[in-house]
Every structure is written in C-alpha cells, then in structure tokens.
Design an enzyme around this catalytic site. Structure first.
Site, mmCIF file in Angstrom:
data_model
loop_
_atom_site.group_PDB
_atom_site.id
_atom_site.type_symbol
_atom_site.label_atom_id
_atom_site.label_comp_id
_atom_site.label_asym_id
_atom_site.label_seq_id
_atom_site.Cartn_x
_atom_site.Cartn_y
_atom_site.Cartn_z
ATOM 1 N N HIS A 203 -8.189 -4.507 -1.287
ATOM 2 C CA HIS A 203 -6.884 -4.193 -0.858
ATOM 3 C C HIS A 203 -6.135 -5.032 -0.094
ATOM 4 O O HIS A 203 -5.100 -4.500 0.219
ATOM 5 C CB HIS A 203 -7.214 -2.914 -0.349
ATOM 6 C CG HIS A 203 -6.166 -2.278 0.123
ATOM 7 N ND1 HIS A 203 -5.188 -1.426 -0.506
ATOM 8 C CD2 HIS A 203 -5.310 -1.851 1.355
ATOM 9 C CE1 HIS A 203 -4.255 -1.209 -0.439
ATOM 10 N NE2 HIS A 203 -4.097 -0.794 1.022
ATOM 11 N N ASP B 217 -10.244 -2.928 -5.225
ATOM 12 C CA ASP B 217 -9.538 -2.473 -4.842
ATOM 13 C C ASP B 217 -10.289 -0.885 -4.042
ATOM 14 O O ASP B 217 -10.138 -0.477 -5.446
ATOM 15 C CB ASP B 217 -8.562 -1.954 -4.029
ATOM 16 C CG ASP B 217 -6.897 -1.394 -3.234
ATOM 17 O OD1 ASP B 217 -8.047 -1.127 -2.140
ATOM 18 O OD2 ASP B 217 -6.194 -1.977 -3.233
ATOM 19 N N SER C 169 0.431 -0.981 -0.077
ATOM 20 C CA SER C 169 0.157 0.300 0.168
ATOM 21 C C SER C 169 1.019 1.197 0.051
ATOM 22 O O SER C 169 2.043 1.744 -0.959
ATOM 23 C CB SER C 169 -0.957 0.044 1.284
ATOM 24 O OG SER C 169 -1.966 1.077 1.228
#
Length: 758
Positions: free
Chosen positions: A725, A690, A605
C-alpha cells in the site's frame, strides 16, 4: 491510536504533486517548454504504442433486482500468482515506461534536484529515555536508517531532564552504539520496513517487527541491544502491535484470515510461539484490536474498536500472568481511549451526546467511578491526551487548527477534580501541522514536532512549568531554500449545501500571478476522520519553485473540523466528500487561483476513491489526476467479507447487503460509474502485495476506463510488483516516485523544457 484503514499514512498523503504550461513565472534559467494539444502529442518523435487491452470475461452480479456486469473480475487473484494476470500488469508497466521514456532525462534531472535538497547524512533529534539518548541516523547514499544510542553523560544523569540538555558528540562524548542497521538487513530484499522498534525496560534488549514484502504481515525478532545477537525465538505472521511486559515477556497481536487484528498473545522469551498464551480473542468481525503502553509504562492497554465503538482492557506489566482486566466496558456508540498516571486511569470518552469527547478519570481500584476533568465542548474536539507525572496535555482541534493545551495536575494521592483553563502553546504560522512525540513521563518536558506548508519539520522541547519552547532539530533543506519566499493562506470554499470548506494554500509569492494563469495542484482525502494537516514536504518545492500553487481541500469525511465533520462525510452522506472537493476546485477557479486547464488533482487510497468519483462526476474540471492505490470498486469489495477490511468498514461506507446502502454506494463507486465520456490525463498506481486495497481494484478501474473513455488523453497504470500500500520502502526510492509523478503531471501541463525531453 491509528486504526488500520484504507489510509495511506502520513508519508503517503502528505506527499503531494502538480504542474502547468509555458509561464512567465518560470525562472529565466528554465528553457522554453514543449507545447502540445495532448500529453501524447508532446512525444511525436516516439513510435505510437497502444495501451494494453484486457480480455472480457462476463461476471454477473445481481442484488435487489439490480444487475451489474464486471468483465474484469478475473483480474483478482488473491495468490498474486496467476501468469495471465501478472502478464497484464507487466504489460501496463511496460506501456507506462514507454510513454514516459521521452522524458526520462527530465525525470532524472528532477530526481537529482529533489534529492539535492536532502541532507543525506543526518540524525534525528535525540530522545532521552532512561540512561540513554536514542536516535536514528541516515548515511550518505543509503536508503535506510541506523538505530543508535549514546549514554547520557553523568553530568546530566545526576539531575532531572531539562530543555537545555543536548546529546554530546565528539571525542569526549560517550560512545555511539549502532543497535541495528536497516541497510544491512535490507540487503537481498526489494522491500524492507521495520516497525515497532521497542527497547526493553532495562534497556538490554530490543524487539522489532519487520516486513519484507509490503503486505504488512510482520516477523518479530529480539536482539541483544549491545551485541545484536538474536535472543529467543522469532514470532511469525503477526501485526506490528508489539510491547514489552517486563524485561522477559512480549505482548503482540495476530490477524485472522482477512487480516483483521483479532487475537492478543503473551510470549515469554525463549519459548516457542506455539506455547504463547492467548489473552483475548475478538470474535466480532466488525471490531479490530490494538495495543499500546501507558506513558507511565506500568500498564499495557488493549483496545477493541469498530468505527463507532471502542472498549479497553489493561494488563499490569509486573503481573502479566494475571491477564487482561476490563477497564471500559463495551457500550455501543461509546468510544474510549485510556491512559494512566498515579492511582488513576485517564479516559478520553466520546458518545453521540459528547461527540467531540470529554476527559474523565477513574481510580485504579474502582474503574466504574468517574470524575469529569475536561467537559465536552461543541466547538473543540479533544483529539488525544498525553500524560506526565505532573501534567495532562490535550491535543485539541478548533476551527480546523490543532492546539496543545497544558494542564497542571494535583499531586498523586490528592483529589482529582475538574481542571480549570490550561496553558496553550503558541505557534507562528496561520496554518500548520503538529505531531505529538514520545516524551519522558517523569519529566516536565513535552516534545512535539511542528511544520507548515513553508516551515520544515521542527522538533521542540517545551518546558511545561516555564512555558517556553526550545528548538532541538529542524530538517535541513539544501539548495538555497528560503521560507520567506513562500506565502501560506487559509481560504474557505462554499459547498452546495452552504457548508464552508477550509482550504490550505501555499505558493511562492515572487512567481505566482493570481490571475488564473498559474498551475494549481489540489489534494484531497476526506475519510476515516483522518485530518490532512498542512505540513512541509521538501520535494514539493520542485513544484512551488516552478510557479505552482499547492492546495489541500479539507473536505468532509476527514476530522479537521471535529467529529460532525467526519459524520457528515460517511455512510449515506459520503457524496458530500466529493461535492466538497468539486466546490473547492470551482472556488479556486472563480478566485483566479487557476483555470480548469491549469488544475491537477491527487488522492491516495480512500483519497483515490475521491479521485475516481470526481473524475466520473466532473471530468471537465481537471486537466490531470493521480489516483494512488485507489479504493474504486466500492460495492463489489464491500459485499465480500473475505476481503481484508470489509467487515470492519461497513460502519464507514455502509453495508451494501442493505438496499439503501447498496444503491447509494453504487451511485458513486468509481468502477460502477465509468462511462463513455472524455476524461483528463490520468495516472493510476497500485501495489501487488497491498493488503488494504487489492491491486485488482485499480487494475479493473484502468481496464474499464481504457474501454469506455472517448478522449485521446493519456491513461497510465503503474503497479509495483514487489511492494504494498505504501509503495517502495527506501527513502530515495520514494523521491524517485515523486519525480516520476511530477514528470507525468508536468507533461500534462506542457511544462517539460525542450532540452530536457529526450
């Protein structure tokens, strides 16, 4: 409270991986390894296959006289339905599968090894809440949990809770009741996740939020806790923020078109969602709202926050129809978190002056009056507060380490004034990780979870009056795990500006030589003031037991060393995050923990941004890298307020509509800095659904790397088409992902045993 960020969460960034070459440190049970000059050459028995090539469609962007051309902008499809885009993603998945097909046998063996350490049928440490013990249960071969409870025995119910209390099992124990079985509910879904499992105050109902796509857009359902029968109407398109307001009403939060939590609603059971009352609408698109209950359960708190400012409302759960009342007003630069006990609200308050926070109290009837209970200290960060009927618990951070400090409170109704030195809870390891847990407000028992890089997660009940801890549950690690074989260390690397960067290190002392020949995996994050504390992960043993050294670089931008640590790694100081990581790698090489040929790295991320930046800056320093759901198209994303998280994060990364920020952010944005140079072996992952990092960002990064890089090293891209995600949702599915990533890195470091490669 945790904000919504480009943050992987506890499961994502504590899951770390890595691997080396033919080493004498391997157990003699391991056969000889395949050696090759590159990852691809270890698969000479496979037909050559070229990675996909994306078409180029020129997209010109100009600002401040600077022209950027994005030939892969077309890959962004907010509907996730463009056949050409989906075909391209599937081509990369097929290519990745093809490249990894030669080691499927080893990957399967590694997965079996990792899975073999897990006690599949297990229960969490039961938590006493009112008349029941609540816990989660896993079953043999099942991906998901059961939510269960048992009545508290009459012998225990008649007295206050004690650290010696245990939930009875067996034929004489009160019967177990399965409230909800996620395995049943997950049938027919590629992805399934339940958040905010909330029991009503009278313990008769349960409300929960479910996500079946991984897009973090939830449906809330209410069931009868005994029969499982649906109660009332479902709530759709909501966040996972959910609380009971009495036994017949819920408070929840919805999002705007950019998935920013912006409205708080009151819902009465049995009514349609369309008739719910909006309690508050946050119209400032740089602020997002959240919701939680006080430990006393008498109030709900709604907070509205940016990255520098937070203000709060309270709701009396006995009178929800009265609506929200301002508790702490909005003042730019003042950040407040609130709780309640007796006739006072307790407030953790941060400002530019008191950057590591202070704790103050305000009378419920006069919230403008404050008394300082715990003053600000420059070397100690107050990370959180936890209240009990007779105690205040401070979760602090000093010199990079977490602390728990207990303060006795005067009786309710007695004057509140500055608190003297509290009592610290003692811990064994030199570096470790702590997590607070829900505890019974009316008791004197604090529950917390403890682990370290060599200590499995351990749940303790701490008697705040007696000052003693009792172990209630330690994660079982099968396969002959022996913590005494492992060493944990804290070292310090020196950044270019002289700042000392803490490193958390673990290795197996009977395998590691510390002469530069050992493989080392270096993990980093460094954003959002999030602390990546040294915690345990069972699958990581598959690396350590093969001679790996595992290291976390606690770089600036995180919160490990206090608020200033974060502030010195954001906005126009963001490059410190990347140079800290590079300095950490150079320190480890200089101290003979590894060589650059033995060094692999990972970040997810915002940590994926870290990976992209350091790969562009120092590609020569690493042998392989894993960039998980990476935030890599910084300038383009932050210029587009229609993308989720953008407006709320101008205070994190900067607003590129301003010239200074534009050029500074462009100087490190990974997509904008890919160049014609050699790169190490790289694995990039994404999730089609995501909402935090659009799948198109890693897709563009990979496409540009494919076009520009001058080496023959392997570049792989894996996009989960049915997840978001946090990737796949099942517990074994996540272990399979670990095995896949470990295998990729093992290949890059020539560590695949000959007989295990297909």
């Amino acid at each position: 409270m945790i904000q919504t960020t480009r943050f992987c969460g506890v499961v994502g960034f504590f899951g770390l991986l890595h691997f080396p070459l033919l080493l004498a440190s391997f157990s003699s049970s391991f056969p000889p390894l395949v050696g090759a000059n590159s990852l691809g050459s270890s698969m000479a028995d496979q037909p050559a296959k070229q990675p996909p090539t994306a078409k180029k469609v020129e997209h010109v962007m100009e600002l401040f006289g600077d022209v950027r051309v994005d030939n892969y902008y077309w890959l962004r499809d907010d509907n996730r339905s463009n056949p050409e885009v989906l075909s391209y993603l599937k081509e990369w998945n097929a290519y990745t599968d093809s490249i990894m097909s030669g080691t499927k046998k080893f990957e399967a063996e590694l997965f079996a090894e990792i899975k073999g350490r897990i006690k599949e049928d297990d229960v969490t440490a039961p938590l006493r809440k009112g008349p029941y013990y609540y816990y989660k249960k896993t079953l043999l071969g099942k991906e998901y949990v059961q939510h269960c409870r048992r009545p508290v025995p009459e012998s225990q119910a008649a007295r206050p809770p004690s650290v010696g209390d245990v939930m009875l099992n067996g034929t004489d124990a009160p019967p177990e009741h399965v409230i909800l079985d996620e395995n049943v509910m997950a049938q027919g879904h590629d992805y399934f996740s339940i958040e905010s499992f909330k029991v009503s105050p009278n313990h008769k109902l349960v409300a929960y939020a479910e996500d079946t796509k991984g897009d973090e857009i939830y449906t809330v359902r209410v069931i009868d806790a005994e029969t499982g029968a649906p109660v009332g109407k479902t709530l759709s398109s909501v966040t996972s923020y959910l609380e009971w307001a009495g036994d017949s009403a819920l408070v929840y939060i919805t999002m705007d078109a950019t998935l920013r939590p912006d409205k708080v609603w009151l819902h009465k059971l049995g009514t349609d969602q369309s008739s719910d009352v909006c309690l508050y609408h946050e119209k400032d698109d740089t602020f997002s709202i959240d919701l939680y209950a006080s430990e006393s359960k008498k109030y709900l708190f709604v907070g509205s926050e940016s990255k520098t400012t937070r203000f709060n409302f309270y709701l009396d759960v006995t009178k929800p129809e009265n609506g929200l009342v301002v508790l702490t007003p909005r003042v730019d630069g003042i950040d407040t978190y609130v709780s309640h006990r007796g006739n006072h609200f307790f407030i953790r308050r941060r400002s530019d002056e008191f950057f590591n926070s202070e704790v103050v109290a305000s009378p419920v009837g006069n919230v403008s009056e404050t008394t300082v209970l715990i003053p600000h200290r420059e070397s100690v960060k107050i990370q959180d507060i936890q209240l009990f009927s007779d105690h205040l618990v401070l979760h602090e951070r000093e010199n990079g380490l977490q602390k728990i400090i207990i303060h006795q409170l005067p009786g309710v109704g007695e004057p509140l004034k500055g608190l003297q030195s509290g009592k610290a809870v003692d811990f064994l390891d030199p570096i470790y990780s702590l997590e607070s847990s829900e505890s019974e407000f009316s008791s004197s028992i604090l529950r917390y979870s403890y682990s370290s890089l060599k200590t499995p997660p351990s749940v303790y009940d701490y008697d705040m009056n007696a000052g003693s801890s009792v172990l209630k549950k330690i994660e079982t690690v099968l396969g002959g795990f022996d913590a005494s074989k492992y060493v944990t260390e804290r070292k310090w690397a020196t950044a270019p500006d002289g700042t000392q960067i803490p490193l958390s290190i673990v290795y197996r002392k009977d395998l590691v030589k510390l002469d530069g020949s050992d493989p080392l995996f270096l993990y980093g994050y460094g954003s959002y003031e999030i602390s990546v504390d040294p915690s345990f992960k069972a699958s990581r043993l598959s690396l350590l037991d093969r001679g790996f050294i595992y290291t976390i670089a606690h770089i600036r931008g995180g919160g490990e060393m206090g608020r200033k640590w974060y502030e010195n790694g954001k906005l126009l100081k963001k490059r410190n995050t990347f140079t800290d990581f590079i300095a950490s790698a150079e320190y480890l090489i200089g101290q003979k923990y590894c060589t650059k040929e033995r060094l692999v790295i990972e970040g997810r991320s915002a940590g994926g941004l870290l990976m992209g930046a350091v790969l562009n800056m120092r590609p020569d320093l690493f042998t392989a890298a894993v960039a998980g759901v990476p935030f890599v198209d910084v300038v383009t994303t932050m210029l587009d307020p229609t993308i989720p998280l953008t407006t709320a994060e101008w205070e994190e990364w900067g607003d590129p509509r301003k010239k200074d920020f534009y050029f500074y952010m462009k100087s490190y944005s990974p997509v904008d800095n890919v160049k014609a140079q050699n790169y190490p072996h790289i694995l990039v992952t994404a999730g089609l659904n995501d909402p935090r990092v659009l799948y198109s960002e890693p897709a563009k990064f990979v496409s540009k790397l494919r076009e520009m890089k001058t080496d023959n090293n392997t570049l792989l891209f894996k996009c989960e088409l049915g997840a978001g995600h946090f990737s796949k949702s099942g517990r074994f599915e996540k272990l399979q992902e670990d095995a896949f990533t470990y295998t990729f890195l093992m290949k890059a470091l020539h560590m695949i045993p000959v007989k295990a490669s297909a």
